[in-house]
Design a protein around this motif. Structure first.
Motif, PDB file in Angstrom:
ATOM      1  N   ILE A  50       0.834  -1.205   0.000  1.00 47.94           N
ATOM      2  CA  ILE A  50       0.000   0.000   0.000  1.00 47.94           C
ATOM      3  C   ILE A  50       0.870   1.256   0.000  1.00 47.94           C
ATOM      4  O   ILE A  50       0.596   2.231  -0.721  1.00 47.94           O
ATOM      5  N   ASP A  51       1.949   1.237   0.785  1.00 45.25           N
ATOM      6  CA  ASP A  51       2.864   2.385   0.798  1.00 45.25           C
ATOM      7  C   ASP A  51       3.496   2.586  -0.578  1.00 45.25           C
ATOM      8  O   ASP A  51       3.633   3.724  -1.050  1.00 45.25           O
ATOM      9  N   GLY A  52       3.892   1.468  -1.217  1.00 41.89           N
ATOM     10  CA  GLY A  52       4.492   1.568  -2.546  1.00 41.89           C
ATOM     11  C   GLY A  52       3.515   2.084  -3.584  1.00 41.89           C
ATOM     12  O   GLY A  52       3.850   2.946  -4.405  1.00 41.89           O
ATOM     13  N   VAL A  53       2.281   1.571  -3.529  1.00 45.78           N
ATOM     14  CA  VAL A  53       1.257   2.018  -4.477  1.00 45.78           C
ATOM     15  C   VAL A  53       0.932   3.489  -4.244  1.00 45.78           C
ATOM     16  O   VAL A  53       0.781   4.267  -5.198  1.00 45.78           O
ATOM     17  N   THR A  54       0.842   3.893  -2.977  1.00 42.92           N
ATOM     18  CA  THR A  54       0.557   5.298  -2.662  1.00 42.92           C
ATOM     19  C   THR A  54       1.649   6.211  -3.212  1.00 42.92           C
ATOM     20  O   THR A  54       1.360   7.277  -3.764  1.00 42.92           O
ATOM     21  N   GLY A  55       2.886   5.771  -3.081  1.00 42.57           N
ATOM     22  CA  GLY A  55       3.996   6.589  -3.572  1.00 42.57           C
ATOM     23  C   GLY A  55       4.034   6.704  -5.076  1.00 42.57           C
ATOM     24  O   GLY A  55       4.424   7.747  -5.621  1.00 42.57           O
ATOM     25  N   ALA A 335       5.394  -1.010  -7.850  1.00 46.69           N
ATOM     26  CA  ALA A 335       5.151  -0.476  -6.510  1.00 46.69           C
ATOM     27  C   ALA A 335       5.331  -1.561  -5.448  1.00 46.69           C
ATOM     28  O   ALA A 335       5.750  -1.269  -4.320  1.00 46.69           O
ATOM     29  N   VAL A 336       5.025  -2.797  -5.788  1.00 44.07           N
ATOM     30  CA  VAL A 336       5.239  -3.904  -4.850  1.00 44.07           C
ATOM     31  C   VAL A 336       6.737  -4.067  -4.595  1.00 44.07           C
ATOM     32  O   VAL A 336       7.196  -4.206  -3.457  1.00 44.07           O
ATOM     33  N   PHE A 337       7.508  -4.020  -5.674  1.00 43.86           N
ATOM     34  CA  PHE A 337       8.960  -4.192  -5.588  1.00 43.86           C
ATOM     35  C   PHE A 337       9.577  -3.088  -4.736  1.00 43.86           C
ATOM     36  O   PHE A 337      10.336  -3.353  -3.782  1.00 43.86           O
ATOM     37  N   THR A 338       9.266  -1.824  -5.061  1.00 42.49           N
ATOM     38  CA  THR A 338       9.848  -0.716  -4.309  1.00 42.49           C
ATOM     39  C   THR A 338       9.324  -0.664  -2.879  1.00 42.49           C
ATOM     40  O   THR A 338      10.058  -0.315  -1.957  1.00 42.49           O
ATOM     41  N   GLY A 339       8.043  -1.022  -2.703  1.00 46.42           N
ATOM     42  CA  GLY A 339       7.474  -1.015  -1.359  1.00 46.42           C
ATOM     43  C   GLY A 339       8.177  -1.980  -0.436  1.00 46.42           C
ATOM     44  O   GLY A 339       8.478  -1.657   0.726  1.00 46.42           O
TER      45      GLY A 339
END
Length: 467
Positions: A50-55, A335-339
């Motif tokens: 969720i943090d990655g997707v938000t970013g 976003a999953v990867f970076t999160g």
């Protein structure tokens, strides 16, 4: 432990996509999820995602509406004169085509946005590569490297991040680096020349009788008028380019010609569209509004003015829906990867370990060390992670040995030609997606050349005394 897991996760991802064992989207999602569990933090996976997707949500929104906007501009014929000029230069000579690709990507990169650059460059050059049977990874490679060099403009992102992180003036960082960056750009053009000669030897230079045939037969744009009647098909490729994805029957749509009577053209609105695009790019540079908002407004205005009828608007959106879905899906998968990388602390652990491995004797040469480290670090992590997380640590170590923050900031820009092909850069998925090139093929081709370009900039910076 986190350092080992971080490097292992990145290595596993790269191996799987380069060997084509998994698709990039599947690898971007499943590999980090697996390593998150291995790190003992599987219970927090949802929070990290969720943090990655938000970013990355603003980036995904920007790409979605940017694809629609520039797709409409291609449909209405805004870029037809540019394409005709490039094709007059390129003729049917593979060497000129590759050099033209690098030059076009460099010029368009002045807007500071990689996604825009790749959409325009691929739209202009893809059909010519297909018609001549040239390698599409050559196109994606030189475009990514040219954009990487130009991405260092103060409004492009890296320079602004370095200035912010070290509390410096962006102009003081960028202006002295211009000679070294020009050397890097000349290096990209020189490489494009060599690669073009290689393609010419492989295919031979096909001759076209006159410029009129160039305009009417060669002037084609990827996706222009796709799904709309009226386009004449160009010739089929004379040979398969290395690294091309098999487009199958879809190539028929992608090679529709720019028929001067195609129904999507809006010649009476040409100057309106040119003014709208110029205003949009100016607003981006001046940061009048967030880029996603600018493209959202621009796409809505472009559709409403050029296609007042609702069915026509729906048709234009549908024509570009594939690109929108593919790119936005890839961004959210990334976003999953970076999160996971950031949430588990792998990025911080990897950066700290790399800094700790720098021998004490290299302290007075920390600018050089920073330039070298910028290659792998900006490839394996986001610009935000490098410039806000790693660069201040390196700068502090350099200050202890008398190396100024300005030198450190300039050296940190060196890795950008390689960074633009990182799997963590959303724009690269626009590039390979529109060019129908497998990400693994692009990576195998571009990494060595991009690394050499980075080292060329670093060497030039040292010789010019700016690093």
């Amino acid at each position: 432990m986190l350092t080992i897991l971080g490097f292992a996760m990145i290595a596993t991802f790269l191996v799987l996509i380069m060997t084509k064992k998994m698709s990039p989207i599947a690898a971007l999602v499943l590999i980090p999820a697996l390593f998150c569990v291995a790190a003992g933090k599987g219970a927090h996976l949802g929070d990290y995602v969720i943090d990655g997707v938000t970013g990355l949500a603003p980036t995904a929104a920007m790409l979605m509406f940017a694809i629609v906007y520039f797709g409409v501009m291609i449909d209405v014929g805004l870029f037809d004169p540019v394409v005709r000029g490039i094709l007059r230069f390129c003729k049917a000579d593979p060497m000129r085509v590759v050099v033209g690709t690098a030059a076009l990507a460099a010029i368009v990169s002045l807007d500071g946005d990689g996604s825009t650059t790749f959409m325009i460059t691929v739209s202009a050059m893809y059909p010519l590569y297909k018609r001549l049977g040239m390698s599409l990874v050559v196109m994606t490679g030189v475009a990514a490297m040219a954009n990487g060099v130009m991405n260092t403009v103060p409004w492009g992102g890296p320079t602004a991040r370095a200035a912010t992180a070290l509390k410096l003036d962006a102009a003081d960082i960028f202006v002295p680096m211009i000679p070294a960056l020009l050397v890097g750009l000349l290096g990209v053009l020189g490489l494009a020349y060599v690669l073009g000669l290689r393609e010419r030897r492989r295919l031979g230079a096909l001759r076209i009788a006159d410029e009129e045939s160039v305009e009417t037969k060669e002037t084609v744009l990827v996706g222009a008028g796709a799904g709309v009647g009226g386009g004449r098909l160009g010739k089929r490729p004379v040979g398969g380019g290395a690294g091309e994805a098999d487009g199958g029957d879809d190539d028929g749509d992608l090679l529709k010609g720019l028929d001067p009577d195609r129904p999507t053209l809006r010649p009476r609105l040409y100057w309106f569209n040119a003014l709208l695009t110029g205003t949009l790019i100016t607003a981006m540079i001046l940061e009048l509004l967030p880029i996603p908002v600018l493209f959202l407004l621009g796409a809505a205005l472009a559709l409403s003015v050029n296609y007042p009828r609702l069915p026509d608007q729906k048709a234009r959106i549908a024509a570009h829906a594939d690109n929108v879905l593919n790119v936005s899906g890839m961004v959210f998968a990334a976003a999953v990867f970076t999160g996971v990388l950031q949430g588990t602390g792998m990025v911080d652990s990897m950066a700290g370990r790399l800094v700790d491995t720098v021998p004490e004797g290299l302290g007075p040469h920390m600018a050089l060390v920073t330039g070298v480290l910028s290659l792998p670090l900006t490839y394996f992590m986001s610009n935000d992670g490098f410039y806000f997380g790693v660069l201040p640590v390196l700068a502090e170590a350099g200050a202890a040995h008398g190396v100024t923050p300005l030198e450190m900031a300039r050296a940190s820009l060196v890795g950008q030609p390689l960074h633009m092909s990182s799997p963590l850069v959303p724009a690269v998925y626009v590039l390979v997606g529109m060019a129908r090139v497998e990400f693994g093929d692009h990576t195998r081709f571009v990494v060595k050349w991009a690394a050499l370009t980075c080292l060329l900039i670093l060497t030039a910076g040292i010789l010019f005394g700016t690093i």
